[in-house]
Design a protein around this motif. Sequence first.
Motif, PDB file in Angstrom:
ATOM      1  N   GLY A   1       1.094  -0.711   0.211  1.00 55.87           N
ATOM      2  CA  GLY A   1      -0.413   0.030   0.313  1.00 55.87           C
ATOM      3  C   GLY A   1       0.458   1.315  -0.200  1.00 55.87           C
ATOM      4  N   ASP A   2       2.069   1.251   0.445  1.00 53.17           N
ATOM      5  CA  ASP A   2       3.067   2.355   0.762  1.00 53.17           C
ATOM      6  C   ASP A   2       3.690   2.752  -0.748  1.00 53.17           C
ATOM      7  OD1 ASP A   2       4.609   0.612   0.855  1.00 53.17           O
ATOM      8  OD2 ASP A   2       5.625   0.982   2.578  1.00 53.17           O
ATOM      9  N   GLY A   3       3.289   1.692  -1.866  1.00 52.78           N
ATOM     10  CA  GLY A   3       4.434   1.351  -3.079  1.00 52.78           C
ATOM     11  C   GLY A   3       5.902   0.876  -3.291  1.00 52.78           C
ATOM     12  N   GLU A   4       5.524   0.487  -1.409  1.00 46.03           N
ATOM     13  CA  GLU A   4       7.335  -0.676  -1.685  1.00 46.03           C
ATOM     14  C   GLU A   4       6.648  -1.643  -2.563  1.00 46.03           C
ATOM     15  OE1 GLU A   4       9.692  -3.114   1.399  1.00 46.03           O
ATOM     16  OE2 GLU A   4       8.628  -2.129   1.478  1.00 46.03           O
ATOM     17  N   LEU A   5       7.893  -1.868  -3.323  1.00 52.04           N
ATOM     18  CA  LEU A   5       8.070  -3.622  -4.369  1.00 52.04           C
ATOM     19  C   LEU A   5       7.959  -4.536  -3.227  1.00 52.04           C
ATOM     20  CD1 LEU A   5       7.799  -5.161  -6.381  1.00 52.04           C
ATOM     21  CD2 LEU A   5      10.557  -4.989  -6.778  1.00 52.04           C
ATOM     22  N   LEU A   6       7.088  -5.613  -3.363  1.00 50.79           N
ATOM     23  CA  LEU A   6       6.766  -6.598  -2.257  1.00 50.79           C
ATOM     24  C   LEU A   6       7.224  -8.238  -3.002  1.00 50.79           C
ATOM     25  CD1 LEU A   6       4.091  -5.864  -0.217  1.00 50.79           C
ATOM     26  CD2 LEU A   6       6.131  -5.102  -0.131  1.00 50.79           C
ATOM     27  N   ALA A   7       6.837  -8.302  -4.060  1.00 56.21           N
ATOM     28  CA  ALA A   7       7.258  -9.234  -5.141  1.00 56.21           C
ATOM     29  C   ALA A   7       7.645  -9.252  -6.223  1.00 56.21           C
ATOM     30  CB  ALA A   7       6.318 -10.123  -4.689  1.00 56.21           C
ATOM     31  N   ALA A   8       8.224  -9.698  -7.437  1.00 52.95           N
ATOM     32  CA  ALA A   8       8.698  -9.691  -8.576  1.00 52.95           C
ATOM     33  C   ALA A   8       9.347 -11.445  -9.000  1.00 52.95           C
ATOM     34  CB  ALA A   8      10.109  -9.414  -8.891  1.00 52.95           C
ATOM     35  N   SER A   9       7.792 -11.756  -9.851  1.00 52.21           N
ATOM     36  CA  SER A   9       8.159 -13.026 -10.826  1.00 52.21           C
ATOM     37  C   SER A   9       8.596 -12.897 -12.141  1.00 52.21           C
ATOM     38  CB  SER A   9       7.384 -14.050 -10.064  1.00 52.21           C
ATOM     39  OG  SER A   9       7.060 -15.244 -10.236  1.00 52.21           O
ATOM     40  N   SER A  10       9.107 -13.624 -12.696  1.00 55.40           N
ATOM     41  CA  SER A  10       8.974 -14.080 -14.588  1.00 55.40           C
ATOM     42  C   SER A  10       8.725 -14.969 -14.683  1.00 55.40           C
ATOM     43  CB  SER A  10      10.514 -12.951 -15.005  1.00 55.40           C
ATOM     44  OG  SER A  10      10.290 -11.938 -14.167  1.00 55.40           O
ATOM     45  N   ALA A  11       9.075 -15.022 -15.310  1.00 50.89           N
ATOM     46  CA  ALA A  11       8.949 -16.700 -16.759  1.00 50.89           C
ATOM     47  C   ALA A  11       9.525 -15.706 -18.177  1.00 50.89           C
ATOM     48  CB  ALA A  11       7.122 -17.493 -17.353  1.00 50.89           C
ATOM     49  N   ILE A  12      10.578 -16.842 -18.413  1.00 50.91           N
ATOM     50  CA  ILE A  12      10.907 -16.242 -19.460  1.00 50.91           C
ATOM     51  C   ILE A  12      12.050 -17.345 -20.248  1.00 50.91           C
ATOM     52  CG2 ILE A  12      13.575 -15.133 -20.984  1.00 50.91           C
ATOM     53  CD1 ILE A  12      12.221 -13.300 -18.585  1.00 50.91           C
ATOM     54  N   LEU A  13      10.808 -16.811 -22.040  1.00 49.17           N
ATOM     55  CA  LEU A  13      11.629 -17.819 -22.477  1.00 49.17           C
ATOM     56  C   LEU A  13      12.498 -18.272 -23.221  1.00 49.17           C
ATOM     57  CD1 LEU A  13      10.024 -21.183 -24.542  1.00 49.17           C
ATOM     58  CD2 LEU A  13       9.434 -18.740 -26.138  1.00 49.17           C
ATOM     59  N   HIS A  14      13.281 -19.290 -23.501  1.00 49.66           N
ATOM     60  CA  HIS A  14      14.335 -19.634 -23.592  1.00 49.66           C
ATOM     61  C   HIS A  14      14.552 -19.072 -25.480  1.00 49.66           C
ATOM     62  CE1 HIS A  14      18.552 -20.797 -24.520  1.00 49.66           C
ATOM     63  NE2 HIS A  14      19.185 -21.016 -23.845  1.00 49.66           N
TER      64      HIS A  14
ATOM     65  N   THR B   1      14.982 -27.226 -30.765  1.00 50.09           N
ATOM     66  CA  THR B   1      15.029 -28.689 -30.763  1.00 50.09           C
ATOM     67  C   THR B   1      14.415 -28.689 -29.250  1.00 50.09           C
ATOM     68  OG1 THR B   1      17.154 -28.785 -29.194  1.00 50.09           O
ATOM     69  CG2 THR B   1      17.321 -29.467 -30.939  1.00 50.09           C
ATOM     70  N   ALA B   2      14.005 -27.717 -28.481  1.00 51.66           N
ATOM     71  CA  ALA B   2      13.659 -28.269 -27.118  1.00 51.66           C
ATOM     72  C   ALA B   2      12.777 -26.775 -26.974  1.00 51.66           C
ATOM     73  CB  ALA B   2      13.923 -28.160 -26.147  1.00 51.66           C
ATOM     74  N   ALA B   3      11.933 -26.135 -25.759  1.00 52.19           N
ATOM     75  CA  ALA B   3      11.378 -25.353 -25.531  1.00 52.19           C
ATOM     76  C   ALA B   3      11.684 -25.098 -24.077  1.00 52.19           C
ATOM     77  CB  ALA B   3       9.846 -24.352 -25.501  1.00 52.19           C
ATOM     78  N   LYS B   4      11.984 -24.317 -23.595  1.00 45.67           N
ATOM     79  CA  LYS B   4      12.445 -24.297 -21.639  1.00 45.67           C
ATOM     80  C   LYS B   4      11.952 -23.037 -21.286  1.00 45.67           C
ATOM     81  CE  LYS B   4      15.903 -25.406 -18.401  1.00 45.67           C
ATOM     82  NZ  LYS B   4      17.435 -25.883 -18.393  1.00 45.67           N
ATOM     83  N   VAL B   5      11.145 -22.614 -20.174  1.00 42.48           N
ATOM     84  CA  VAL B   5      10.875 -21.359 -19.936  1.00 42.48           C
ATOM     85  C   VAL B   5      11.662 -21.726 -18.525  1.00 42.48           C
ATOM     86  CG1 VAL B   5       9.518 -19.900 -19.161  1.00 42.48           C
ATOM     87  CG2 VAL B   5       8.617 -21.896 -20.843  1.00 42.48           C
ATOM     88  N   ILE B   6      12.340 -20.561 -18.179  1.00 41.82           N
ATOM     89  CA  ILE B   6      12.737 -20.787 -16.682  1.00 41.82           C
ATOM     90  C   ILE B   6      11.590 -19.535 -15.980  1.00 41.82           C
ATOM     91  CG2 ILE B   6      14.792 -19.337 -15.342  1.00 41.82           C
ATOM     92  CD1 ILE B   6      15.533 -22.429 -17.516  1.00 41.82           C
ATOM     93  N   LEU B   7      11.338 -20.052 -14.773  1.00 44.57           N
ATOM     94  CA  LEU B   7      11.101 -19.070 -13.821  1.00 44.57           C
ATOM     95  C   LEU B   7      11.732 -18.481 -12.469  1.00 44.57           C
ATOM     96  CD1 LEU B   7       7.655 -22.072 -12.435  1.00 44.57           C
ATOM     97  CD2 LEU B   7       8.146 -19.905 -14.549  1.00 44.57           C
TER      98      LEU B   7
END
Length: 340
Positions: A81-94, A99-105
């Motif tokens: 509520g005070d604008g502080e960043l509490l969490a960040a999360s990403s899903a990055i497709l290689h 030969t394969a598809a890989k997503v890193i969390l």
Amino acid sequence: MIDTPLSARVPAPAQLAAPQHPQVPAWRGATSDDIDAVHALFAAAGRVDHPTYTVPREEIADHFALPHIDPARDTILGFGGDGELLAASSAILHPSRDTAAKVILEGAVHPAHRRRGIGTAALAWTYDRALQHLASIDVPIPGEVAMYAEERTTDAAAIAERIGLSTERWFTTMVRDLAEPVLERAAPEGTRLVPYAPERAMDVLAARNDAFRDHWGSLPSVEAPWRAFVDGPYLRPDLSTLLLEGDRVVALCLASVNEEDWEALGAPNTYIDLIGVVRDRRARGYAPTVISRTLAAARDAGLRKAVLDVDTASPTGAHGLYERLGFAATDRSRVLTRHF
């Protein structure tokens, strides 16, 4: 043999609703204006999760510059509520999907706000974004979602397990005291040892991709992220070593220096990012040759420790090689995966 496209095998939501949590009133995608806040969040989390190394700001900034990443769609940020960043999360497709598809969390929750379900909410959103990535691929290749977690971060592993991932592999961090003698090795007949040079960047990339073709979880690197690494501020060409046969790179040991890690580790150190030998030149002693030259160069540069990470089940027997070269195991991390 897989004959069905990933798009037909992976169930994915058409739209992603923002996570819901009573203590996180605002969620949104990331922009380049968030780089410093994300870096501060990862620094705070790192002091608890992996106190011997830091995540450089430049590594986070790369996510906003590389062409295969869309931060506004691939990253979710949660604010208090005070604008502080509490969490960040990403899903990055290689970027390599031949030969394969890989997503890193990837992600972090501020230590002062953990054990409240924020990480669960963020990771659930990120996992759904990973499914969207895989479901966008209309070719019959394997798909994978993967997340790395330090052994000490049992909460993160538990959250990943609840969304369907399971521990598949362990990696070990190993450290060498450079005050101990380094047995330097001469280049084998018909080869020569040289430091890394920027004009060899693409030749080294080709050698790296050949060397890692049979390594677990490895996909070929492509030019944009490779250039970000080798042309970035941390790679040390003077510490990095190539073994050449003529003009062909047959072995490599690339090392970087991030001075922000020195206080955390308690000594000036180099991190050895990559060690590889092309597949038709293995079992000739090339790996210890390039590693020894890098260790000697680091010692001569006034550094006191060398650090690397190794797959504990590497098909090349790398773990035993590093022990023979004076490295000792310290921390461990796991890779949690789900395959499609």
